[in-house]
Design a protein around this motif. Structure first.
Motif, mmCIF file in Angstrom:
data_model
loop_
_atom_site.group_PDB
_atom_site.id
_atom_site.type_symbol
_atom_site.label_atom_id
_atom_site.label_comp_id
_atom_site.label_asym_id
_atom_site.label_seq_id
_atom_site.Cartn_x
_atom_site.Cartn_y
_atom_site.Cartn_z
ATOM 1 N N GLN A 5 0.817 -1.223 0.000
ATOM 2 C CA GLN A 5 0.000 0.000 0.000
ATOM 3 C C GLN A 5 0.846 1.267 0.000
ATOM 4 O O GLN A 5 0.307 2.371 -0.086
ATOM 5 C CB GLN A 5 -0.915 0.014 1.231
ATOM 6 N N VAL A 6 2.149 1.118 0.152
ATOM 7 C CA VAL A 6 3.021 2.303 0.151
ATOM 8 C C VAL A 6 3.158 2.810 -1.280
ATOM 9 O O VAL A 6 3.431 2.030 -2.198
ATOM 10 C CB VAL A 6 4.415 1.972 0.730
ATOM 11 N N THR A 7 2.954 4.099 -1.474
ATOM 12 C CA THR A 7 3.060 4.654 -2.837
ATOM 13 C C THR A 7 4.070 5.803 -2.925
ATOM 14 O O THR A 7 4.384 6.244 -4.023
ATOM 15 C CB THR A 7 1.693 5.182 -3.327
ATOM 16 N N ILE A 8 4.571 6.283 -1.782
ATOM 17 C CA ILE A 8 5.526 7.405 -1.837
ATOM 18 C C ILE A 8 6.908 6.905 -2.299
ATOM 19 O O ILE A 8 7.214 5.719 -2.182
ATOM 20 C CB ILE A 8 5.671 8.101 -0.465
ATOM 21 N N PRO A 9 7.733 7.793 -2.843
ATOM 22 C CA PRO A 9 9.093 7.409 -3.243
ATOM 23 C C PRO A 9 9.887 6.841 -2.066
ATOM 24 O O PRO A 9 9.804 7.378 -0.955
ATOM 25 C CB PRO A 9 9.706 8.724 -3.720
ATOM 26 N N LEU A 10 10.626 5.772 -2.346
ATOM 27 C CA LEU A 10 11.387 5.082 -1.298
ATOM 28 C C LEU A 10 12.846 4.942 -1.697
ATOM 29 O O LEU A 10 13.168 4.683 -2.858
ATOM 30 C CB LEU A 10 10.836 3.665 -1.081
ATOM 31 N N HIS A 11 13.704 5.063 -0.700
ATOM 32 C CA HIS A 11 15.136 4.780 -0.876
ATOM 33 C C HIS A 11 15.474 3.758 0.209
ATOM 34 O O HIS A 11 15.431 4.075 1.398
ATOM 35 C CB HIS A 11 15.925 6.080 -0.682
ATOM 36 N N VAL A 12 15.758 2.528 -0.197
ATOM 37 C CA VAL A 12 15.917 1.432 0.762
ATOM 38 C C VAL A 12 17.389 1.027 0.840
ATOM 39 O O VAL A 12 17.993 0.649 -0.171
ATOM 40 C CB VAL A 12 15.058 0.211 0.372
ATOM 41 N N LEU A 13 17.941 1.116 2.023
ATOM 42 C CA LEU A 13 19.324 0.680 2.253
ATOM 43 C C LEU A 13 19.336 -0.761 2.734
ATOM 44 O O LEU A 13 18.544 -1.140 3.592
ATOM 45 C CB LEU A 13 19.993 1.543 3.330
ATOM 46 N N LEU A 14 20.246 -1.537 2.186
ATOM 47 C CA LEU A 14 20.404 -2.929 2.625
ATOM 48 C C LEU A 14 21.882 -3.200 2.842
ATOM 49 O O LEU A 14 22.697 -2.972 1.948
ATOM 50 C CB LEU A 14 19.844 -3.875 1.551
#
Lengths: 258, 258
Positions: free
Chosen positions: B184-193
């Motif tokens: 349900q998330v629609t905002i821009p994401l920056h995911v660190l792994l």
């Protein structure tokens, strides 16, 4: 290296088309290159579709590199563009096309036939081109390799010590033997992955990233298909080179002095 | 919001410790915030180890945000730091520790008990804190959420429309139901792994990234363990916020005008 034409682009970048023996290529140098110290170089990889077809995208990448103070250069791949045809490569391409159109899985044999002879032939050509580029007074290194056929980038990263950093594009078919070569790569890597790349196996790309032997490796995955790399991902790749080709200069000269 | 202490840091950043009811928190605003237009805000997430223990890392992130012209703020999580103990949470932590020390797989039940009550309780607190931050004249939004317990970031991204971008850290245990919320998330994401994060299941992190519904989502994976995020990855996260909280300001005001 025989310059066949040259033009100054509107941002001051000098673009020179050349031939190196029978191999055509293009060299871009930033406006300031002739005025100050020799600049680092980025070798621009590209898919085997011919330099003419790839020109717009290559020139855009070269101008972005020049804005960071780097020269950029590329040469035609064997069997592509204006170079003599290569029946075995054409055959491998036809096999791949037929397999994909039939919706069948692409066999290791097809991938190997498509990629390995190309890499074997191209690598010494790119090394000879590197000799020529580095002999120019305005180019001093260090050298990065960016994009294009990822197996070519892997092989160059293993065999060519003058390449100190590579930005790779996980978007092409990779022969199994290249996973072994990937373990021998130790230079810093910045790997782009298009998450929904229709022509690419995502899990294979993640496995390849895992295989690289480099202590500094960074995977940047973005949404979209093969040609949908977002602008900010291109910017991040340039920043990667700025980090390694600029600080690398000091490191290299320190090393050479010892 | 009751300010309990304030100090001006050497880079001009104003750091204010406050309480909001019984919840302690810290707000950092860039030196220029009082002088010019209201600034965007980044909510700094953190693991449930207590603000005191996390202070040095939080302050470093806040100062990096302030250098980009953003305010940054955080509040204590329920059951952590100086807040009243929470026996159920302590029990879940003890269960997790025992399981991991025994080398057993961590069950869904343990993960749910550890994370879901925390998220349920924390989310309205962070929303109330956001009300308080945005009522200050020097803070105008838009708002980003960064790091910490990833499930808190996911829930906030779903339920809190004032958060327009999130930088998430794929480094904690994620309940299965959060994968559904992620869609349900629609905002821009920056995911660190962190590729070798000892406390994290890499495949689960990749699956979670895949699940996010956002059209713009970027995964940046780097070598090293949980606390080994390289400096350049922190820089890239700040650039992500600069892109979305700065251009977002214009977009938001255009939207509010219609």
């Amino acid at each position: 290296m025989h310059v066949t034409s040259e033009q100054r682009l509107d941002d001051g970048v000098l673009e020179r088309a050349f031939t190196l023996g029978e191999i055509p290529g293009i060299l871009w140098t930033p406006e300031a290159a002739s005025l100050s110290a020799p600049v680092p170089l980025i070798l621009l990889g590209h898919p085997p579709l011919g330099l003419r077809k790839m020109y717009a995208r290559l020139a855009a990448r070269a101008r972005q590199s020049a804005a960071e103070g780097f020269a950029a250069a590329t040469i035609e791949l064997p069997g592509s563009g204006d170079r003599p045809g290569w029946p075995a490569l054409d055959q491998a391409r036809a096999d791949l096309r037929r397999t994909m159109q039939a919706g069948e899985p692409v066999s290791d044999g097809i991938v190997d036939a498509l990629v390995l002879p190309l890499v074997d032939k191209a690598v010494p050509e790119w090394q000879a081109a590197l000799d020529a580029f580095l002999s120019l007074p305005e180019i001093g290194g260090p050298v990065g390799y960016s994009g294009g056929v990822i197996s070519l980038g892997i092989r160059l990263a293993v065999v060519e010590p003058r390449i100190v950093a590579a930005g790779l594009f996980a978007g092409s078919l990779v022969p199994r033997v290249m996973f072994e070569e990937a373990r021998q790569v130790t230079i810093p890597l910045h790997v782009l992955l298009q998450w929904d790349d229709e022509g690419n196996d995502r899990q294979a790309a993640l496995d390849l990233f895992d295989a690289f032997g480099s202590q500094e490796k960074s995977l940047q995955a973005n949404m979209g298909g093969h040609t949908g790399v977002p602008q900010f991902a291109g910017d991040a790749a340039i920043q990667f080179f700025a980090r390694h080709l600029t600080s690398g200069r000091a490191v290299r000269s320190a090393g050479q002095g010892s």
